[in-house]
Design an enzyme around this catalytic site. Structure first.
Site, PDB file in Angstrom:
ATOM      1  N   SER A 199       0.803  -1.223   0.000  1.00  0.00           N
ATOM      2  CA  SER A 199       0.000   0.000   0.000  1.00  0.00           C
ATOM      3  C   SER A 199       0.835   1.272   0.000  1.00  0.00           C
ATOM      4  O   SER A 199       0.458   2.275  -0.616  1.00  0.00           O
ATOM      5  CB  SER A 199      -0.951   0.009   1.206  1.00  0.00           C
ATOM      6  N   HIS A 246       0.666   4.560   4.395  1.00  0.00           N
ATOM      7  CA  HIS A 246      -0.040   5.232   3.307  1.00  0.00           C
ATOM      8  C   HIS A 246       0.410   6.682   3.169  1.00  0.00           C
ATOM      9  O   HIS A 246       0.678   7.156   2.059  1.00  0.00           O
ATOM     10  CB  HIS A 246      -1.545   5.171   3.555  1.00  0.00           C
TER      11      HIS A 246
END
Length: 295
Positions: A199, A246
């Site tokens: 991610s 993230h």
């Protein structure tokens, strides 16, 4: 009559290019004197040279690759613009299959800051010298939904971005973003928490794609909407997502992506890869500071 039948030297036509005999040309290589057409001529300090002389190092002109079409970031246009994206997806799938069949392997690949937690001295984790976890965790997934979502995102974002940047620059953005996500997770998350997944790198591709879309003056609304939706999921405590990875990946993707598409042509490579090197230096510094804190 004899003159009319034989013709003058002008009437006989010009010689054909040595690589394209059907193309008449009045230009010759300044090194070997071969006739060359406009497609084959390479600019030199004086006149033009043929590709053979340039390739063999006998001339002083620009390399043939200098005239190849380039991407907006200066990368080479290739026959398969999604090759690296396919390889990255393949690596992720291979690691997923491996860790599904070996819990011990999973424990060796995930990102762990330090284990056991304080007050015990760490015997496992990045703080114990296992820096490789910052990289291996980028390719590790445990759940089907997790790898499915990440690989779909990688395909949708990675393919167009690879085509726009070129392979080397695309790979640089991917790895720098992934490492930035791992470093921020290592810095801010609990050292005993295991994190994994691509991610961070994918959010880096989000950031670089947003920069590219703005650079091309295209509609920003779709990428912004998709990014906002992902950030909502990121900060929703019910999903147990590492927001640090993230955010770290997104910031690194924006920074490196901006350097890739806005660097001036004269110093393009220096600025592009120099920016990546600076971000990597920050990643190393953050990792060293966190390690000193935990040990």
């Amino acid at each position: 009559m004899e003159q009319a039948a034989g013709g003058s030297p002008q009437a006989q036509g010009l010689p054909g290019c040595y690589r394209h005999p059907d193309r008449e040309t009045g230009i010759r290589c300044t090194r070997c004197d071969k006739p060359i057409c406009p497609e084959c001529m390479v600019s030199a300090s004086v006149g033009f040279q043929c590709p053979d002389c340039v390739r063999n190092g006998s001339g002083t002109g620009h390399a043939p690759s200098a005239s190849r079409p380039r991407t907006i970031a200066g990368g080479t246009i290739t026959a398969d613009p999604r090759l690296l994206t396919k390889i990255l997806i393949g690596i992720n799938l291979a690691v997923f299959i491996a860790v599904r069949n070996s819990t011990s392997l999973l424990n060796e690949l995930v990102l762990v800051g330090a284990w056991p937690p304080a007050p015990f001295a760490p015997t496992m984790g990045v703080a114990d010298g296992q820096w490789y976890r910052l990289v291996t965790s980028m390719f590790t997934h445990q759940e089907y939904w997790h790898i499915g979502f990440n690989m779909l995102s990688l395909w949708w974002l990675g393919g167009p971005l690879e085509a726009a940047l070129g392979r080397a620059r695309y790979l640089a953005v991917y790895f720098v973003s992934g490492l930035a996500g791992s470093a921020l997770a290592y810095l801010l998350a609990s050292p005993s928490t295991a994190t994994l997944g691509a991610s961070g790198a994918i959010f880096g591709l989000f950031g670089a794609t947003a920069v590219l879309v703005r650079r091309l003056q295209q509609d920003m609304r779709p990428i912004i909407a998709l990014l906002v939706i992902n950030l909502i999921f990121t900060f929703n405590p019910g999903f147990n997502i590492s927001w640090q990875a993230h955010v770290g990946g997104l910031v690194a993707g924006v920074v490196t992506g901006y350097a890739m598409v806005h660097a001036p042509r004269e110093r393009r490579a220096l600025i592009q890869y120099g920016t990546c090197a600076l971000v990597l230096a920050v990643i190393v510094l953050v990792t060293l500071l966190r390690t000193a804190q935990l040990t």
